[in-house]
Design a protein around this motif. Structure first.
Motif, short mmCIF file in Angstrom:
data_model
loop_
_atom_site.label_atom_id
_atom_site.label_comp_id
_atom_site.label_asym_id
_atom_site.label_seq_id
_atom_site.Cartn_x
_atom_site.Cartn_y
_atom_site.Cartn_z
N ASN A 153 0.99 -1.18 0.16
CA ASN A 153 0.02 0.03 -0.09
C ASN A 153 0.85 1.22 -0.01
N GLY A 154 0.01 2.29 0.18
CA GLY A 154 0.98 3.57 0.07
C GLY A 154 2.04 3.85 1.06
N ILE A 155 1.44 3.63 2.29
CA ILE A 155 2.44 3.69 3.49
C ILE A 155 3.51 2.85 3.45
N HIS A 156 3.31 1.70 3.13
CA HIS A 156 4.63 0.70 3.00
C HIS A 156 5.56 1.27 1.61
N ALA A 157 4.94 1.85 0.90
CA ALA A 157 5.85 2.40 -0.35
C ALA A 157 6.70 3.63 0.08
N ILE A 158 6.05 4.43 0.90
CA ILE A 158 6.73 5.47 1.37
C ILE A 158 7.83 5.17 2.35
N GLN A 159 7.68 3.92 3.24
CA GLN A 159 8.79 3.61 4.13
C GLN A 159 10.10 3.04 3.20
N LEU A 160 9.57 2.00 2.01
CA LEU A 160 10.64 1.57 1.25
C LEU A 160 11.36 2.80 0.55
N MET A 161 10.63 3.82 0.02
CA MET A 161 11.27 4.93 -0.62
C MET A 161 12.40 5.73 0.52
N GLU A 162 12.09 5.76 1.77
CA GLU A 162 13.16 6.47 2.66
C GLU A 162 14.39 5.61 2.62
N GLU A 163 14.57 4.41 2.18
CA GLU A 163 15.84 3.70 1.96
C GLU A 163 16.42 3.73 0.73
N ASP A 164 15.49 3.78 -0.35
CA ASP A 164 15.87 3.76 -1.72
C ASP A 164 14.92 4.28 -2.60
N VAL A 165 15.10 5.60 -3.17
CA VAL A 165 14.21 6.13 -4.04
C VAL A 165 14.28 5.68 -5.34
N PRO A 166 13.31 5.14 -5.85
CA PRO A 166 12.94 4.78 -7.28
C PRO A 166 12.73 5.86 -8.32
N ASP A 167 12.89 5.32 -9.47
CA ASP A 167 12.92 6.38 -10.51
C ASP A 167 11.40 6.48 -11.22
N ILE A 168 10.85 5.35 -11.00
CA ILE A 168 9.48 5.07 -11.46
C ILE A 168 8.66 4.40 -10.36
N VAL A 169 7.26 4.63 -10.23
CA VAL A 169 6.52 3.88 -9.20
C VAL A 169 5.28 3.59 -10.07
N ILE A 170 5.06 2.41 -10.13
CA ILE A 170 3.78 1.64 -10.72
C ILE A 170 2.81 1.30 -9.71
N THR A 171 1.67 2.15 -9.30
CA THR A 171 0.80 1.98 -8.35
C THR A 171 -0.90 1.59 -8.63
#
Length: 542
Positions: free
Chosen positions: A36-54
């Motif tokens: 979900n969105g919350i989990h995605a934000i947590q992952l992005m705090e460690e490694d920012v992607p270039d593209i998000v498919i949601t």
């Protein structure tokens, strides 16, 4: 490859996406999966992607909430929305919030997905190019502004700006953190900067200077308002705004603390020392050039007081109270002691000369004239004894020029005494050689001329015209050492000479004097001198 983060609450949907493409061959790779969105934000705090498919519909934070947060915190990330619902309101809201594309899951296939990813890639590259252009423009603007700041400060220190309003307007326009009154100027110079210039390339010297500036600026951040610039060849100027009036002792204590921190850091990171001359308080910015001249004048105390100092008050208003030349009687006494190889007497006489220089507070230029007379005595003694100048001075060095490089009186005195000692050692060797046989003389001559190359006992014997066993026995009887030991002695003496003049790096010296192995050179050098090559080199720099 571009990083892709997949966000969907259904594991099957995430698996379908992962297996739909040969991601890496297409130039992408999946950096993570979120439910979900919350989990995605947590992952992005460690490694920012270039593209998000949601996905759109997810528990917790849905796709629209994620898009809103990404648009705010990660505007560089490209967003692709997937949904099982053909709902125009979702399309409208997601596109409005920042999604670059919207695709229905039942219409998605490898070809459609790849087209979307390539479109995202083009958008990302365009964004990066624009960002790089803006960064480059900003960088050039900052360089230009910094250059303008340095030019303005230089003009202030030169005294070429006199109008107070003009000065203040330019200071404000260039955002220079400096008051218009209650200022102190410090003149700074890196000690023995000529050694740095000789040892490093122009580019390396520039890096050296920039590092000094960076260290100084980092420390001076803690001073509310201060400016530091490079003025010329290892010389700098620092300007401190004092703000509200404080006692003279408080100002000097604060200033000493900051300058001492700079001394400590440059020693730690650059292994150098520097000297500082501090002016009195300047009450008017248009008179800053007078304070700078005063600071430069006070810095001249370094010549008599030594390097690595902070000079706040000059010990004398004049740096040159008089002038003298060597007395004829003194010249004759030094010459006689030198010819007699009496170094103790030579040292006493030269000590007296330098004590007089110190007591009279002579300038470096006046001191150099007197030292030129002392060098002339050495040269005359050498000529009388038939000694080649190359035995005293390294090739290419003019002693008068070399002497001018030294910045403090103690260094000049040490150099002069070392020169006299070297000549006395040569005279002693010549006296000793007079008692040697012609065969030993020939052996020494061959070694002196060929020490840079591989020298064998057989080579020496052939040059002397005798057998190896005979010359080995005779040489040892007369010199109390073997030929190999003598050869190493000659090589070490030449190595010491190169270290003293700082022309070559240590590894270059090793090969230059005939040693093929650094470890062997290290061992021989320590046995003969009682210190390692690095320790000896350090003593030459003091």
């Amino acid at each position: 490859m571009l990083k892709v983060l997949i966000v969907d609450d259904h594991a099957v949907s995430r698996t379908d996406l992962k297996t739909m493409l040969d991601w890496e061959n297409c130039g992408f790779y999946i950096s993570g999966e979120a439910y979900n969105g919350i989990h995605a934000i947590q992952l992005m705090e460690e490694d920012v992607p270039d593209i998000v498919i949601t996905d759109i519909n997810m528990p917790g934070m849905n796709g629209l909430g994620l898009i809103k947060q990404l648009e705010s915190e990660y505007p560089q990330v490209r967003i692709v929305v997937l949904s099982a619902y053909d709902d125009f309101d979702y399309v409208r809201q997601s596109m409005k919030r920042g999604a670059m594309d919207y695709v229905l899951k039942h219409k998605l296939n490898a070809s459609v997905l790849l087209d979307i990813l390539k479109a995202a890639e083009s958008s990302i590259l365009a964004y990066r190019n624009e960002r790089d252009k803006q960064n480059e423009m900003y960088h050039e603007l900052m360089i230009s502004k910094d250059r303008s700041r340095q030019e303005l400060i230089s003009k202030l220190l030169e005294g070429s700006l006199s109008g107070r309003e003009e000065i203040l307007n330019e200071i404000n326009a260039l955002d220079i953190t400096m008051d218009s009154e209650n200022l102190i100027v410090t003149a700074v110079e890196i000690d023995d900067f000529w050694l740095i210039e000789e040892r490093f390339s122009i580019k390396e010297v520039d890096v050296f200077i920039q590092t000094f500036l960076d260290i100084s600026k980092e420390i001076l951040i803690d001073w509310e308002k201060s400016v530091v610039i490079h003025t010329s060849r290892g010389k700098f100027a620092m300007i401190f705004s004092l703000g509200h009036n404080h006692s003279r002792m408080y100002i000097h204590n604060q200033l000493y603390t900051f300058l001492n921190r700079i001394r400590s850091e440059i020693k730690k990171y650059l292994n150098i020392t520097a000297s500082f001359g501090v002016s009195k308080v300047c009450n008017e910015i248009k008179l800053l050039h007078q304070a700078y001249s005063e600071a430069v004048s006070i810095l001249k105390d370094k010549f008599h007081k030594g390097k690595n100092g902070i000079f706040i008050d000059s010990t004398t208003s004049k740096h040159e109270e008089g002038f003298f030349c060597l007395d004829i009687k003194d010249e004759k006494a030094i010459y006689a002691a030198l010819k007699n190889q009496d170094f103790e007497t030579v040292k006493i006489l030269i000590d007296a000369v330098f004590n007089k220089i110190s007591s009279m507070r002579l300038s470096s230029k006046s001191t150099q004239i007197i030292c030129a007379e002392l060098i002339n005595i050495v040269n005359k003694t050498s000529k009388d004894a038939g000694i080649e100048m190359s035995m005293l001075y390294t090739a290419g060095d003019i002693p008068y020029n070399l002497m001018q490089k030294y910045e403090v009186l103690l260094d000049i005195k040490a150099w002069i005494l070392n020169l006299y000692l070297k000549l006395i050692e040569i005279l002693n060797r010549m006296k000793y050689r007079d008692s040697l046989s012609s065969i030993t003389h020939k052996a020494m001559e061959y070694i002196q001329n060929n020490y840079k190359y591989d020298v064998s006992l057989q080579d020496v014997a052939e040059f002397a015209g005798v057998s190896s066993s005979y010359i080995s026995r005779v040489f040892k009887e007369e010199c109390q050492m073997g030929i190999t030991e003598y050869l190493n002695h000659v090589r070490v003496e030449h190595a010491k000479q190169y270290m003293e003049y700082g022309e070559l790096k240590l590894k270059e010296i090793v090969n230059h004097v005939g040693f093929n192995n650094y470890n062997y050179f290290f061992k021989v050098f320590k046995e003969m001198t009682g210190m390692t090559p690095l320790e000896y080199e350090q003593t030459c720099r003091k």
